[in-house]
Motif scaffolding. Structure first.
Motif, PDB file in Angstrom:
ATOM      1  N   PHE A 290      10.893 -11.104   5.275  1.00  0.00           N
ATOM      2  CA  PHE A 290      10.966 -12.568   5.300  1.00  0.00           C
ATOM      3  C   PHE A 290      11.460 -13.126   3.971  1.00  0.00           C
ATOM      4  O   PHE A 290      12.372 -13.963   3.934  1.00  0.00           O
ATOM      5  CB  PHE A 290       9.591 -13.143   5.641  1.00  0.00           C
ATOM      6  N   LEU A 291      10.861 -12.670   2.865  1.00  0.00           N
ATOM      7  CA  LEU A 291      11.246 -13.200   1.559  1.00  0.00           C
ATOM      8  C   LEU A 291      12.677 -12.794   1.191  1.00  0.00           C
ATOM      9  O   LEU A 291      13.369 -13.532   0.493  1.00  0.00           O
ATOM     10  CB  LEU A 291      10.266 -12.736   0.492  1.00  0.00           C
ATOM     11  N   SER A 292      13.134 -11.646   1.673  1.00  0.00           N
ATOM     12  CA  SER A 292      14.529 -11.255   1.459  1.00  0.00           C
ATOM     13  C   SER A 292      15.463 -12.213   2.189  1.00  0.00           C
ATOM     14  O   SER A 292      16.513 -12.607   1.663  1.00  0.00           O
ATOM     15  CB  SER A 292      14.767  -9.824   1.939  1.00  0.00           C
ATOM     16  N   GLU A 293      15.095 -12.597   3.402  1.00  0.00           N
ATOM     17  CA  GLU A 293      15.933 -13.505   4.193  1.00  0.00           C
ATOM     18  C   GLU A 293      16.106 -14.859   3.518  1.00  0.00           C
ATOM     19  O   GLU A 293      17.151 -15.494   3.649  1.00  0.00           O
ATOM     20  CB  GLU A 293      15.325 -13.692   5.587  1.00  0.00           C
ATOM     21  N   VAL A 294      15.065 -15.321   2.804  1.00  0.00           N
ATOM     22  CA  VAL A 294      15.157 -16.634   2.146  1.00  0.00           C
ATOM     23  C   VAL A 294      15.582 -16.501   0.687  1.00  0.00           C
ATOM     24  O   VAL A 294      15.547 -17.466  -0.076  1.00  0.00           O
ATOM     25  CB  VAL A 294      13.827 -17.419   2.251  1.00  0.00           C
ATOM     26  N   GLY A 295      15.983 -15.286   0.280  1.00  0.00           N
ATOM     27  CA  GLY A 295      16.555 -15.083  -1.042  1.00  0.00           C
ATOM     28  C   GLY A 295      15.561 -14.964  -2.176  1.00  0.00           C
ATOM     29  O   GLY A 295      15.915 -15.190  -3.337  1.00  0.00           O
ATOM     30  N   LEU A 296      14.326 -14.553  -1.866  1.00  0.00           N
ATOM     31  CA  LEU A 296      13.310 -14.465  -2.914  1.00  0.00           C
ATOM     32  C   LEU A 296      12.926 -13.034  -3.277  1.00  0.00           C
ATOM     33  O   LEU A 296      11.908 -12.808  -3.935  1.00  0.00           O
ATOM     34  CB  LEU A 296      12.061 -15.262  -2.499  1.00  0.00           C
ATOM     35  N   VAL A 297      13.717 -12.069  -2.844  1.00  0.00           N
ATOM     36  CA  VAL A 297      13.556 -10.683  -3.284  1.00  0.00           C
ATOM     37  C   VAL A 297      14.895 -10.227  -3.844  1.00  0.00           C
ATOM     38  O   VAL A 297      15.923 -10.358  -3.185  1.00  0.00           O
ATOM     39  CB  VAL A 297      13.122  -9.754  -2.131  1.00  0.00           C
ATOM     40  N   GLY A 298      14.869  -9.720  -5.056  1.00  0.00           N
ATOM     41  CA  GLY A 298      16.110  -9.263  -5.663  1.00  0.00           C
ATOM     42  C   GLY A 298      16.004  -9.247  -7.173  1.00  0.00           C
ATOM     43  O   GLY A 298      15.018  -9.720  -7.745  1.00  0.00           O
ATOM     44  N   GLY A 299      17.023  -8.678  -7.821  1.00  0.00           N
ATOM     45  CA  GLY A 299      17.043  -8.640  -9.274  1.00  0.00           C
ATOM     46  C   GLY A 299      15.985  -7.714  -9.841  1.00  0.00           C
ATOM     47  O   GLY A 299      15.530  -6.764  -9.182  1.00  0.00           O
ATOM     48  N   PRO A 300      15.526  -7.986 -11.072  1.00  0.00           N
ATOM     49  CA  PRO A 300      14.546  -7.117 -11.745  1.00  0.00           C
ATOM     50  C   PRO A 300      13.227  -6.974 -10.995  1.00  0.00           C
ATOM     51  O   PRO A 300      12.524  -5.987 -11.163  1.00  0.00           O
ATOM     52  CB  PRO A 300      14.326  -7.823 -13.087  1.00  0.00           C
ATOM     53  N   SER A 301      12.896  -7.958 -10.156  1.00  0.00           N
ATOM     54  CA  SER A 301      11.615  -7.885  -9.435  1.00  0.00           C
ATOM     55  C   SER A 301      11.528  -6.655  -8.544  1.00  0.00           C
ATOM     56  O   SER A 301      10.439  -6.154  -8.255  1.00  0.00           O
ATOM     57  CB  SER A 301      11.396  -9.142  -8.592  1.00  0.00           C
ATOM     58  N   LYS A 302      12.682  -6.137  -8.109  1.00  0.00           N
ATOM     59  CA  LYS A 302      12.674  -4.962  -7.238  1.00  0.00           C
ATOM     60  C   LYS A 302      12.067  -3.745  -7.939  1.00  0.00           C
ATOM     61  O   LYS A 302      11.479  -2.880  -7.286  1.00  0.00           O
ATOM     62  CB  LYS A 302      14.084  -4.638  -6.754  1.00  0.00           C
ATOM     63  N   LEU A 303      12.216  -3.676  -9.261  1.00  0.00           N
ATOM     64  CA  LEU A 303      11.620  -2.567 -10.005  1.00  0.00           C
ATOM     65  C   LEU A 303      10.110  -2.586  -9.881  1.00  0.00           C
ATOM     66  O   LEU A 303       9.465  -1.544  -9.681  1.00  0.00           O
ATOM     67  CB  LEU A 303      12.032  -2.653 -11.481  1.00  0.00           C
ATOM     68  N   LEU A 304       9.516  -3.782  -9.989  1.00  0.00           N
ATOM     69  CA  LEU A 304       8.064  -3.914  -9.849  1.00  0.00           C
ATOM     70  C   LEU A 304       7.632  -3.623  -8.425  1.00  0.00           C
ATOM     71  O   LEU A 304       6.601  -2.979  -8.196  1.00  0.00           O
ATOM     72  CB  LEU A 304       7.636  -5.317 -10.258  1.00  0.00           C
ATOM     73  N   LEU A 305       8.389  -4.100  -7.464  1.00  0.00           N
ATOM     74  CA  LEU A 305       8.037  -3.859  -6.051  1.00  0.00           C
ATOM     75  C   LEU A 305       8.086  -2.368  -5.743  1.00  0.00           C
ATOM     76  O   LEU A 305       7.254  -1.862  -4.973  1.00  0.00           O
ATOM     77  CB  LEU A 305       8.979  -4.629  -5.145  1.00  0.00           C
ATOM     78  N   ARG A 306       9.051  -1.653  -6.326  1.00  0.00           N
ATOM     79  CA  ARG A 306       9.114  -0.199  -6.107  1.00  0.00           C
ATOM     80  C   ARG A 306       7.947   0.500  -6.780  1.00  0.00           C
ATOM     81  O   ARG A 306       7.360   1.434  -6.225  1.00  0.00           O
ATOM     82  CB  ARG A 306      10.443   0.352  -6.625  1.00  0.00           C
ATOM     83  N   ARG A 307       7.600   0.081  -7.986  1.00  0.00           N
ATOM     84  CA  ARG A 307       6.486   0.697  -8.707  1.00  0.00           C
ATOM     85  C   ARG A 307       5.163   0.519  -7.971  1.00  0.00           C
ATOM     86  O   ARG A 307       4.285   1.371  -8.039  1.00  0.00           O
ATOM     87  CB  ARG A 307       6.366   0.116 -10.121  1.00  0.00           C
ATOM     88  N   ALA A 308       5.052  -0.591  -7.261  1.00  0.00           N
ATOM     89  CA  ALA A 308       3.836  -0.847  -6.473  1.00  0.00           C
ATOM     90  C   ALA A 308       3.930  -0.260  -5.077  1.00  0.00           C
ATOM     91  O   ALA A 308       3.009  -0.408  -4.278  1.00  0.00           O
ATOM     92  CB  ALA A 308       3.579  -2.346  -6.394  1.00  0.00           C
ATOM     93  N   HIS A 309       5.056   0.412  -4.769  1.00  0.00           N
ATOM     94  CA  HIS A 309       5.299   1.034  -3.449  1.00  0.00           C
ATOM     95  C   HIS A 309       5.320   0.004  -2.343  1.00  0.00           C
ATOM     96  O   HIS A 309       4.925   0.283  -1.201  1.00  0.00           O
ATOM     97  CB  HIS A 309       4.243   2.125  -3.174  1.00  0.00           C
ATOM     98  N   ILE A 310       5.813  -1.195  -2.670  1.00  0.00           N
ATOM     99  CA  ILE A 310       5.982  -2.255  -1.682  1.00  0.00           C
ATOM    100  C   ILE A 310       7.326  -2.104  -0.976  1.00  0.00           C
ATOM    101  O   ILE A 310       7.470  -2.419   0.209  1.00  0.00           O
ATOM    102  CB  ILE A 310       5.865  -3.634  -2.360  1.00  0.00           C
ATOM    103  N   ILE A 311       8.325  -1.614  -1.714  1.00  0.00           N
ATOM    104  CA  ILE A 311       9.632  -1.288  -1.120  1.00  0.00           C
ATOM    105  C   ILE A 311      10.008   0.134  -1.498  1.00  0.00           C
ATOM    106  O   ILE A 311       9.422   0.725  -2.388  1.00  0.00           O
ATOM    107  CB  ILE A 311      10.745  -2.276  -1.561  1.00  0.00           C
TER     108      ILE A 311
END
Length: 311
Positions: A290-311
């Motif tokens: 959902f947040l990707s569709e509205v443009g709120l996932v991307g950039g440096p934040s993806k590193l944190l999301l990967r570290r937390a095993h969210i993506i």
């Protein structure tokens, strides 16, 4: 003003009015739903009922150690103890973020007209979250386990977020907390291996959070509309930070010691546990999509999301 500019202004005005009408219509439906299906956990749950022996505190597949060699070496009593403490830790993280959410909601509607259904539903959600926090606290108390909370420095750092977060940042962050809990508790409430109190707490929370998730999703879409590239990048980064600390705070390190495990060995096993990481990704998938569709996932934040095993 030219005719073209006048038409554009009229179209923008009409679009804003349409969105405002949709917001009030959604809130009216959610208020009607709340009137039909709301629960007082202090009444609905039999807090004095005996605690059956031999049942897990939560679905074992959601344990941070499930599927590891350490899990296989544990006794059944240790597994039951661990899942009971992990359930209390998840609840403690839920209380922490619900307190943040309540403050954000109060600030968000502070200057709005209280006659609007939108404001009235926000007040209804605040009341729901108060009851949910009490329910989570009472469940840990009933099982006789500590009130686990995120680390002190995380709680203190979150003061700035809860005092300033607005718009799509506030509602997007809310989705990360609410939707992963929703995924977990949908499993808990259907699992006959799990304690009745956990199942009932989960059922109440899932039923009422469905309204909150609908509200948060629609508000996120409205608030992200028209923001600048700089603001979008800032929100992406802050959402990544928020999601990272929510997910990594679900399991307090002290739960391992409570189950008679070597905390250092248990933390290492959990950190390397692919099964648990897959469960986290599955639990966060709807939010990320959902947040990707509205443009709120991307950039440096993806590193944190990967570290937390969210993506």
């Amino acid at each position: 003003m030219s005719i073209i500019h006048e038409r554009k202004a009229v179209n923008r005005s009409g679009s804003r009015l349409a969105r405002a009408g949709e917001r009030q219509d959604t809130a009216s439906r959610l208020l009607a739903s709340a009137a039909r299906k709301s629960y007082d956990p202090l009444v609905e749950i039999d807090w004095e009922a005996p605690i059956p022996a031999g049942l897990y505190g939560m679905t074992p597949e959601w344990s941070s150690l499930y599927g590891t060699d350490l899990w296989e070496s544990m006794t059944e009593d240790q597994r039951i103890t661990l899942t009971t403490h992990e359930a209390a830790s998840v609840a403690g993280t839920g209380i922490w973020f619900e307190m943040i959410l309540m403050q954000m909601l109060v600030r968000d509607i502070y200057s709005h007209d209280p006659s609007e259904p939108h404001v009235q539903f926000a007040l209804t959600e605040i009341a729901d979250e108060c009851r949910h926090s009490t329910m989570f606290a009472r469940s840990a108390q009933r099982f006789g386990v500590p009130s686990y909370r995120p680390k002190r420095w995380i709680r203190e750092s979150a003061r700035a977020f809860k005092a300033t977060a607005t718009g799509s940042l506030a509602y997007g962050g809310t989705l990360f907390a609410e939707e992963i809990l929703d995924m977990m508790q949908r499993d808990f409430m259907k699992d006959e291996r799990v304690q009745p109190i956990t199942r009932t707490v989960s059922k109440i929370h899932v039923l009422e959070e469905a309204r909150h998730i609908k509200f948060a999703r629609e508000e996120t879409v409205r608030r992200v509309d028209g923001i600048s590239r700089f603001t979008r990048a800032r929100i992406r980064l802050l959402l990544g930070v928020t999601a990272y600390f929510i997910v990594t705070s679900l399991v307090n390190d002290k739960v391992y010691e409570a189950a008679g495990l070597d905390p250092k060995r248990a933390r290492a096993a959990a950190k390397a546990n692919k099964h648990y990481h897959d469960m986290l990704r599955e639990g966060s998938a709807k939010t990320v999509e959902f947040l990707s569709e509205v443009g709120l996932v991307g950039g440096p934040s993806k590193l944190l999301l990967r570290r937390a095993h969210i993506i």
